[in-house]
Design a protein around this motif. Structure first.
Motif, PDB file in Angstrom:
ATOM      1  N   THR A 272       0.798  -1.214   0.000  1.00 24.60           N
ATOM      2  CA  THR A 272       0.000   0.000   0.000  1.00 24.60           C
ATOM      3  C   THR A 272       0.837   1.273   0.000  1.00 24.60           C
ATOM      4  O   THR A 272       0.324   2.332  -0.331  1.00 24.60           O
ATOM      5  CB  THR A 272      -0.936   0.031   1.218  1.00 24.60           C
ATOM      6  N   ASP A 273       2.103   1.210   0.388  1.00 26.39           N
ATOM      7  CA  ASP A 273       2.949   2.391   0.302  1.00 26.39           C
ATOM      8  C   ASP A 273       3.786   2.295  -0.964  1.00 26.39           C
ATOM      9  O   ASP A 273       4.041   1.212  -1.492  1.00 26.39           O
ATOM     10  CB  ASP A 273       3.854   2.515   1.527  1.00 26.39           C
ATOM     11  N   LEU A 274       4.205   3.437  -1.464  1.00 29.42           N
ATOM     12  CA  LEU A 274       4.833   3.498  -2.779  1.00 29.42           C
ATOM     13  C   LEU A 274       6.132   2.704  -2.836  1.00 29.42           C
ATOM     14  O   LEU A 274       6.421   2.033  -3.831  1.00 29.42           O
ATOM     15  CB  LEU A 274       5.093   4.956  -3.176  1.00 29.42           C
ATOM     16  N   GLU A 275       6.916   2.745  -1.770  1.00 33.62           N
ATOM     17  CA  GLU A 275       8.205   2.060  -1.803  1.00 33.62           C
ATOM     18  C   GLU A 275       8.036   0.544  -1.889  1.00 33.62           C
ATOM     19  O   GLU A 275       8.654  -0.111  -2.735  1.00 33.62           O
ATOM     20  CB  GLU A 275       9.021   2.422  -0.561  1.00 33.62           C
ATOM     21  N   SER A 276       7.187  -0.027  -1.040  1.00 32.82           N
ATOM     22  CA  SER A 276       6.991  -1.478  -1.085  1.00 32.82           C
ATOM     23  C   SER A 276       6.292  -1.883  -2.375  1.00 32.82           C
ATOM     24  O   SER A 276       6.585  -2.937  -2.945  1.00 32.82           O
ATOM     25  CB  SER A 276       6.187  -1.954   0.124  1.00 32.82           C
ATOM     26  N   TYR A 277       5.375  -1.043  -2.834  1.00 35.35           N
ATOM     27  CA  TYR A 277       4.694  -1.347  -4.096  1.00 35.35           C
ATOM     28  C   TYR A 277       5.696  -1.380  -5.241  1.00 35.35           C
ATOM     29  O   TYR A 277       5.662  -2.272  -6.086  1.00 35.35           O
ATOM     30  CB  TYR A 277       3.605  -0.314  -4.395  1.00 35.35           C
ATOM     31  N   THR A 278       6.607  -0.403  -5.274  1.00 37.59           N
ATOM     32  CA  THR A 278       7.593  -0.336  -6.349  1.00 37.59           C
ATOM     33  C   THR A 278       8.492  -1.564  -6.349  1.00 37.59           C
ATOM     34  O   THR A 278       8.804  -2.128  -7.400  1.00 37.59           O
ATOM     35  CB  THR A 278       8.447   0.940  -6.220  1.00 37.59           C
ATOM     36  N   GLN A 279       8.894  -1.988  -5.167  1.00 43.77           N
ATOM     37  CA  GLN A 279       9.734  -3.176  -5.071  1.00 43.77           C
ATOM     38  C   GLN A 279       9.014  -4.394  -5.638  1.00 43.77           C
ATOM     39  O   GLN A 279       9.611  -5.200  -6.366  1.00 43.77           O
ATOM     40  CB  GLN A 279      10.128  -3.418  -3.612  1.00 43.77           C
ATOM     41  N   VAL A 347      -1.747   3.616  -9.916  1.00 46.86           N
ATOM     42  CA  VAL A 347      -2.802   4.615  -9.775  1.00 46.86           C
ATOM     43  C   VAL A 347      -3.602   4.357  -8.499  1.00 46.86           C
ATOM     44  O   VAL A 347      -3.899   5.287  -7.742  1.00 46.86           O
ATOM     45  CB  VAL A 347      -3.718   4.607 -11.010  1.00 46.86           C
ATOM     46  N   ASN A 348      -3.939   3.096  -8.235  1.00 48.82           N
ATOM     47  CA  ASN A 348      -4.664   2.774  -7.010  1.00 48.82           C
ATOM     48  C   ASN A 348      -3.850   3.090  -5.761  1.00 48.82           C
ATOM     49  O   ASN A 348      -4.382   3.570  -4.765  1.00 48.82           O
ATOM     50  CB  ASN A 348      -5.052   1.294  -6.999  1.00 48.82           C
ATOM     51  N   VAL A 349      -2.554   2.808  -5.821  1.00 51.70           N
ATOM     52  CA  VAL A 349      -1.690   3.097  -4.673  1.00 51.70           C
ATOM     53  C   VAL A 349      -1.699   4.589  -4.374  1.00 51.70           C
ATOM     54  O   VAL A 349      -1.821   5.010  -3.218  1.00 51.70           O
ATOM     55  CB  VAL A 349      -0.252   2.608  -4.930  1.00 51.70           C
ATOM     56  N   LEU A 350      -1.589   5.413  -5.411  1.00 53.30           N
ATOM     57  CA  LEU A 350      -1.581   6.862  -5.217  1.00 53.30           C
ATOM     58  C   LEU A 350      -2.938   7.357  -4.726  1.00 53.30           C
ATOM     59  O   LEU A 350      -3.011   8.278  -3.899  1.00 53.30           O
ATOM     60  CB  LEU A 350      -1.197   7.562  -6.521  1.00 53.30           C
ATOM     61  N   MET A 351      -4.023   6.770  -5.213  1.00 54.09           N
ATOM     62  CA  MET A 351      -5.353   7.149  -4.734  1.00 54.09           C
ATOM     63  C   MET A 351      -5.526   6.781  -3.266  1.00 54.09           C
ATOM     64  O   MET A 351      -6.104   7.545  -2.492  1.00 54.09           O
ATOM     65  CB  MET A 351      -6.430   6.474  -5.585  1.00 54.09           C
ATOM     66  N   ASP A 352      -5.014   5.621  -2.884  1.00 53.03           N
ATOM     67  CA  ASP A 352      -5.138   5.178  -1.496  1.00 53.03           C
ATOM     68  C   ASP A 352      -4.295   6.028  -0.556  1.00 53.03           C
ATOM     69  O   ASP A 352      -4.649   6.226   0.608  1.00 53.03           O
ATOM     70  CB  ASP A 352      -4.726   3.714  -1.368  1.00 53.03           C
ATOM     71  N   GLN A 353      -3.162   6.529  -1.069  1.00 49.95           N
ATOM     72  CA  GLN A 353      -2.283   7.331  -0.217  1.00 49.95           C
ATOM     73  C   GLN A 353      -2.842   8.728   0.032  1.00 49.95           C
ATOM     74  O   GLN A 353      -2.557   9.342   1.043  1.00 49.95           O
ATOM     75  CB  GLN A 353      -0.893   7.455  -0.848  1.00 49.95           C
ATOM     76  N   GLY A 354      -3.622   9.231  -0.933  1.00 50.81           N
ATOM     77  CA  GLY A 354      -4.182  10.569  -0.795  1.00 50.81           C
ATOM     78  C   GLY A 354      -5.615  10.514  -0.316  1.00 50.81           C
ATOM     79  O   GLY A 354      -6.456   9.850  -0.911  1.00 50.81           O
TER      80      GLY A 354
END
Length: 456
Positions: A272-279, A347-354
């Motif tokens: 759910t966070d960008l760093e773990s998602y990117t990995q 896109v979903n990750v960014l929507m969930d973060q904001g």
């Protein structure tokens, strides 16, 4: 292009369009996977922002559109349920994908001169009695022909395209759609679909066959293809590169298996966070394979000293992440509409973060993030070292140019391929399902022409 700095990290944005949000963390010892950080709040630059979705807009009103926020689940995926939300926005608030992502500095889109010959070579040397498999050959050969347009020979392009086919087929029928009928056609025991452990064992068998030199006995069609591909790659490369390629291919399979298992039990908390998602996402889209294919396709195999240089590693990491994020933003429509899909998306990750962030805002953030990666890549390119060996310097320059061709090809191919188009796609430009590739003679200037028209 303008540049600003925040806490020592540079941001890049186009004066009339882009909003700085993410930047590559340049470290003296780059990690094995790309790491990005949110470096500034979502601030306004360029055109006015829509008050509801905080995205560049000339519109004052937003109209309703039903958006499926998460990949819907089918009966096979216990614990994962479809999530649909009613989001209000005007489709005019969405970024025009190709125009907003086409930036100066990337080479013009081209297709390998060996594309047609490579496809013919694949069709003659691989199982072709399955119409479904032939369609995969066509798609993957087209994809690789754009990503690696400078490939040195037909056999190299054909080998990479065929491996891409195997990877795509396995991902589709084992994880995305769980196609037991297709498995049976390929001679694979379809009952493995009921057991994640057996799926992983089968993927391990592919790794063993790819690496071994002895011809296997009683192998199915995919196993036979994988063994032959291993022989081809081994013959056309050096031992160190072949080991890295084998490791990266296995990691791709295992990463998609891990993602599948997380979806199976409804556990997406680790992504759910960008760093773990990117990995996770860079692994499920090939990890190091795209940059390794640059070496293979161009018949240049970098010495360990070059591969481990911090600048070279950071350039490779940036290209891997760009490769993953481009796929995400173009496949978003396909994933939210196709209820058989079970994947995560940037896109979903960014929507969930904001909090309260709608699709247009998240899409623009994704565009800005992707473009910041491209800009960081070009800044890193200016820091390339010089070695005493002239051949090394020549190979490095060709390698970096190959990475840029990969990024440019990724953008063009995703924008034009029917795989990512749907009549109900939220992005208007992806609704035309009858799109066809433009004539080769018109492709060279296409990306820059679109960019100039959009931002002039």
């Amino acid at each position: 292009m303008a540049t600003s700095f925040h806490n020592g990290v540079s941001h890049h944005y186009q004066a009339r369009s882009l909003i700085p949000s993410f930047a590559l963390l340049a470290t003296s010892s780059p990690p094995g996977i790309a790491k990005y950080c949110l470096s500034t709040p979502f601030e306004q630059y360029g055109p006015p922002l829509c008050k509801q979705c905080n995205s560049p807009s000339s519109s004052k009103q937003c109209s309703p559109l039903r958006v499926q926020r998460a990949a819907a689940a089918s009966k096979e995926f216990a614990g994962v349920q479809a999530v649909k939300t009613l989001a209000k926005y005007d489709e005019k608030e969405l970024p025009p994908l190709l125009a907003s992502l086409a930036i100066e500095g990337l080479p013009p889109c081209q297709e390998s001169m060996f594309a047609d010959e490579a496809l013919a070579c694949i069709l003659m040397s691989r199982p072709t009695d399955l119409l479904e498999l032939e369609s995969y050959y066509n798609v993957c050969n087209s994809y690789i022909s754009f990503l690696h347009c400078g490939t040195a020979s037909v056999d190299r392009l054909a080998a990479v395209s065929a491996l891409c086919t195997v990877m795509t087929v396995m991902d589709d029928i084992l994880f995305d759609s769980q196609d037991g009928v297709m498995l049976k056609k390929l001679g694979i025991d379809a009952s493995i679909l009921g057991s994640p452990e057996r799926i992983r064992e089968y993927l391990h068998s592919l790794d063993v066959l790819f690496r071994q030199e002895e011809e296997p006995q009683n192998s199915d069609r995919i196993q036979d293809m994988v063994w032959k591909l291993g022989c081809d790659f081994r013959e056309m490369s050096d031992p160190e590169w072949f080991r890295l390629c084998s490791d990266a291919t296995l990691d791709f399979f295992y990463a998609n298996h891990d993602s599948y298992c997380a979806n199976l039990v409804g556990d997406s908390t680790n992504f759910t966070d960008l760093e773990s998602y990117t990995q996770m996402r860079t692994r499920t889209t090939g990890g190091r394979l795209p940059s390794l294919f640059v070496e293979f396709c161009n018949n240049l195999f970098l010495p360990t000293e070059i591969r481990e240089h911090p600048v070279i590693q950071q350039l490779s990491i940036a290209s891997h992440t760009y490769h993953s994020y481009i796929n995400d933003i173009f496949s978003y429509s396909k994933e939210l509409i196709d209820e058989s899909q079970h994947s995560f998306n940037l896109v979903n990750v960014l929507m969930d973060q904001g909090e309260g962030m709608l699709l247009p805002q998240a899409a623009w953030k994704a565009v800005n993030l992707i473009n910041s990666i491209a800009h960081d890549f070009m800044e890193l390119e200016m820091q390339l070292p010089t070695w005493e060996d002239d051949q090394w310097n020549s190979d490095v320059r060709r390698y970096v140019e190959g990475l840029k061709e990969l990024m440019s090809g990724d953008l063009y191919w995703h924008s034009m391929n029917k795989r990512y188009r749907h009549s109900e796609a939220p992005f208007p430009e992806l609704r035309d399902v009858n799109v066809s590739l433009m004539p080769k003679a018109d492709r060279v200037k296409f990306v820059r022409k679109e960019n100039v028209e959009r931002y002039s």
